[in-house]
Enzyme design. Structure first.
Site, PDB file in Angstrom:
ATOM      1  N   HIS A  19       1.913  31.543 -10.347  1.00 15.80           N
ATOM      2  CA  HIS A  19       1.173  30.307 -10.603  1.00 15.80           C
ATOM      3  C   HIS A  19      -0.192  30.635 -11.190  1.00 15.80           C
ATOM      4  O   HIS A  19      -0.815  31.630 -10.807  1.00 15.80           O
ATOM      5  CB  HIS A  19       0.948  29.528  -9.294  1.00 15.80           C
ATOM      6  CG  HIS A  19      -0.046  28.414  -9.462  1.00 15.80           C
ATOM      7  ND1 HIS A  19       0.315  27.181  -9.948  1.00 15.80           N
ATOM      8  CD2 HIS A  19      -1.399  28.385  -9.287  1.00 15.80           C
ATOM      9  CE1 HIS A  19      -0.786  26.430 -10.052  1.00 15.80           C
ATOM     10  NE2 HIS A  19      -1.831  27.136  -9.655  1.00 15.80           N
ATOM     11  N   GLU A  74      -7.963  24.167  -6.599  1.00 19.14           N
ATOM     12  CA  GLU A  74      -7.049  25.148  -6.000  1.00 19.14           C
ATOM     13  C   GLU A  74      -7.816  26.262  -5.277  1.00 19.14           C
ATOM     14  O   GLU A  74      -7.393  26.711  -4.210  1.00 19.14           O
ATOM     15  CB  GLU A  74      -6.123  25.714  -7.077  1.00 19.14           C
ATOM     16  CG  GLU A  74      -5.142  24.642  -7.577  1.00 19.14           C
ATOM     17  CD  GLU A  74      -4.405  25.001  -8.866  1.00 19.14           C
ATOM     18  OE1 GLU A  74      -4.566  26.138  -9.358  1.00 19.14           O
ATOM     19  OE2 GLU A  74      -3.672  24.131  -9.376  1.00 19.14           O
ATOM     20  N   ASN A 129       9.897  31.079 -11.194  1.00 20.96           N
ATOM     21  CA  ASN A 129       9.074  31.630 -12.289  1.00 20.96           C
ATOM     22  C   ASN A 129       7.913  32.493 -11.799  1.00 20.96           C
ATOM     23  O   ASN A 129       6.982  32.776 -12.535  1.00 20.96           O
ATOM     24  CB  ASN A 129       8.642  30.525 -13.258  1.00 20.96           C
ATOM     25  CG  ASN A 129       7.709  29.499 -12.644  1.00 20.96           C
ATOM     26  OD1 ASN A 129       7.328  29.617 -11.471  1.00 20.96           O
ATOM     27  ND2 ASN A 129       7.325  28.503 -13.414  1.00 20.96           N
ATOM     28  N   LYS A 147       4.274  33.942  -6.378  1.00 18.63           N
ATOM     29  CA  LYS A 147       5.126  33.084  -5.552  1.00 18.63           C
ATOM     30  C   LYS A 147       6.111  33.956  -4.757  1.00 18.63           C
ATOM     31  O   LYS A 147       6.255  35.153  -5.025  1.00 18.63           O
ATOM     32  CB  LYS A 147       5.853  32.092  -6.461  1.00 18.63           C
ATOM     33  CG  LYS A 147       4.909  31.147  -7.225  1.00 18.63           C
ATOM     34  CD  LYS A 147       5.712  30.213  -8.132  1.00 18.63           C
ATOM     35  CE  LYS A 147       4.801  29.323  -8.951  1.00 18.63           C
ATOM     36  NZ  LYS A 147       5.605  28.407  -9.812  1.00 18.63           N
ATOM     37  N   TYR A 186       0.559  21.034  -5.111  1.00 21.14           N
ATOM     38  CA  TYR A 186       1.429  20.454  -6.139  1.00 21.14           C
ATOM     39  C   TYR A 186       1.415  18.922  -6.113  1.00 21.14           C
ATOM     40  O   TYR A 186       2.374  18.295  -6.552  1.00 21.14           O
ATOM     41  CB  TYR A 186       2.852  20.979  -5.970  1.00 21.14           C
ATOM     42  CG  TYR A 186       3.051  22.395  -6.486  1.00 21.14           C
ATOM     43  CD1 TYR A 186       2.707  22.741  -7.791  1.00 21.14           C
ATOM     44  CD2 TYR A 186       3.602  23.385  -5.671  1.00 21.14           C
ATOM     45  CE1 TYR A 186       2.891  24.027  -8.273  1.00 21.14           C
ATOM     46  CE2 TYR A 186       3.795  24.683  -6.146  1.00 21.14           C
ATOM     47  CZ  TYR A 186       3.441  24.995  -7.452  1.00 21.14           C
ATOM     48  OH  TYR A 186       3.642  26.272  -7.930  1.00 21.14           O
TER      49      TYR A 186
HETATM   50  P1  DAT Z   1       3.046  25.550 -14.136  1.00 20.56           P
HETATM   51  O1  DAT Z   1       3.497  26.334 -12.937  1.00 20.56           O
HETATM   52  O2  DAT Z   1       3.311  26.327 -15.411  1.00 20.56           O
HETATM   53  O3  DAT Z   1       1.619  25.072 -14.044  1.00 20.56           O
HETATM   54  P2  DAT Z   1       3.829  22.808 -13.558  1.00 20.56           P
HETATM   55  O4  DAT Z   1       2.484  22.644 -12.935  1.00 20.56           O
HETATM   56  O5  DAT Z   1       4.275  21.797 -14.548  1.00 20.56           O
HETATM   57  O6  DAT Z   1       3.980  24.258 -14.242  1.00 20.56           O
HETATM   58  O7  DAT Z   1       4.939  22.876 -12.433  1.00 20.56           O
HETATM   59  C1  DAT Z   1       4.686  23.600 -11.251  1.00 20.56           C
HETATM   60  C2  DAT Z   1       5.932  24.345 -10.855  1.00 20.56           C
HETATM   61  O8  DAT Z   1       6.969  23.419 -10.538  1.00 20.56           O
HETATM   62  C3  DAT Z   1       6.524  25.234 -11.948  1.00 20.56           C
HETATM   63  O9  DAT Z   1       5.880  26.486 -12.025  1.00 20.56           O
HETATM   64  C4  DAT Z   1       7.930  25.341 -11.516  1.00 20.56           C
HETATM   65  C5  DAT Z   1       8.215  23.976 -10.902  1.00 20.56           C
HETATM   66  N1  DAT Z   1       8.842  23.099 -11.892  1.00 20.56           N
HETATM   67  C6  DAT Z   1       8.236  22.462 -12.919  1.00 20.56           C
HETATM   68  N2  DAT Z   1       9.095  21.754 -13.643  1.00 20.56           N
HETATM   69  C7  DAT Z   1      10.296  21.946 -13.054  1.00 20.56           C
HETATM   70  C8  DAT Z   1      11.615  21.493 -13.316  1.00 20.56           C
HETATM   71  N3  DAT Z   1      11.880  20.675 -14.338  1.00 20.56           N
HETATM   72  N4  DAT Z   1      12.612  21.907 -12.493  1.00 20.56           N
HETATM   73  C9  DAT Z   1      12.358  22.729 -11.451  1.00 20.56           C
HETATM   74  N5  DAT Z   1      11.134  23.202 -11.142  1.00 20.56           N
HETATM   75  C10 DAT Z   1      10.136  22.815 -11.934  1.00 20.56           C
HETATM   76 MG    MG Z   2       0.723  23.660 -12.897  1.00 20.15          MG
END
Ligand code: DAT
Ligand code: MG
Length: 154
Positions: free
Chosen positions: A119, A130, A116, A11, A51
């Site tokens: 991805h 994806e 973080n 990212k 997303y």
């Molecule tokens: P991942 O990236 O581990 O697959 P995800 O698909 O649940 O996690 O969410 C996608 C991204 O969205 C994640 O990497 C960071 C952001 N995100 C998720 N939950 C969040 C939150 N509670 N607050 C802020 N950003 C968040």
């Molecule tokens: Mg995810």
């Protein structure tokens, strides 16, 4: 199967923090094969589709802006090898870095769920979606034979 593929992306915060090589290196050293690679500022529509399952979340607009505002690009990759979808997620660590173990990418290099750095596809279905979303053009994913393969996969 050993032809399993996943979508991994560094990212913008990971690019900005010069962690592209570190992240590629971890997948290379593990033995996975790089079959797709590109640097881009993703169009808003691409990030929204990527997303889409989070579109009702309060952080969605901020997430799309962070991915697409161009303050740094994204490095999109396709990695191939045995159990790469599940193992890729394990190598990344938990979504929230405060729960990511040391030794994982997120556990070693970041602190905040909103930054973080990386991805990874979370299932066979999302990997397929994806990869076609980010690498849909002809020839963007390359089939090639690694000369190491017999020393890595048996
Ligand atoms: P991942 O990236 O581990 O697959 P995800 O698909 O649940 O996690 O969410 C996608 C991204 O969205 C994640 O990497 C960071 C952001 N995100 C998720 N939950 C969040 C939150 N509670 N607050 C802020 N950003 C968040
Ligand atoms: Mg995810």
């Amino acid at each position: 199967t050993s032809k399993e593929r996943t979508f991994i992306a560094v990212k913008p915060d990971g690019v900005q923090r010069n962690l592209v090589g570190e992240i590629i290196s971890r997948f290379e050293r593990r033995g996975y094969k790089l079959v797709g690679l590109k640097l881009l500022v993703p169009p808003v529509e691409l990030a929204k589709e990527h997303y889409a399952d989070l579109s009702s979340k309060p952080f969605f607009a901020g997430l799309v802006d962070y991915m697409t505002n161009g303050r740094a690009p994204v490095v999109g990759m396709v990695w191939e090898g045995p159990s790469v979808i599940k193992q890729g997620r394990i190598m990344l660590g938990a979504t929230d870095p405060k729960n990511s173990g040391t030794g994982t990418i997120r556990g070693d290099f970041c602190l905040s769920i909103g930054r973080n750095i990386v991805h990874g596809s979370d299932s066979a279905e999302s990997a397929e979606k994806e990869i076609s979303l980010w690498f849909g053009g002809k020839g963007e994913v390359v089939n090639w034979t690694s000369n190491n393969e017999e020393w890595v996969i048996s």
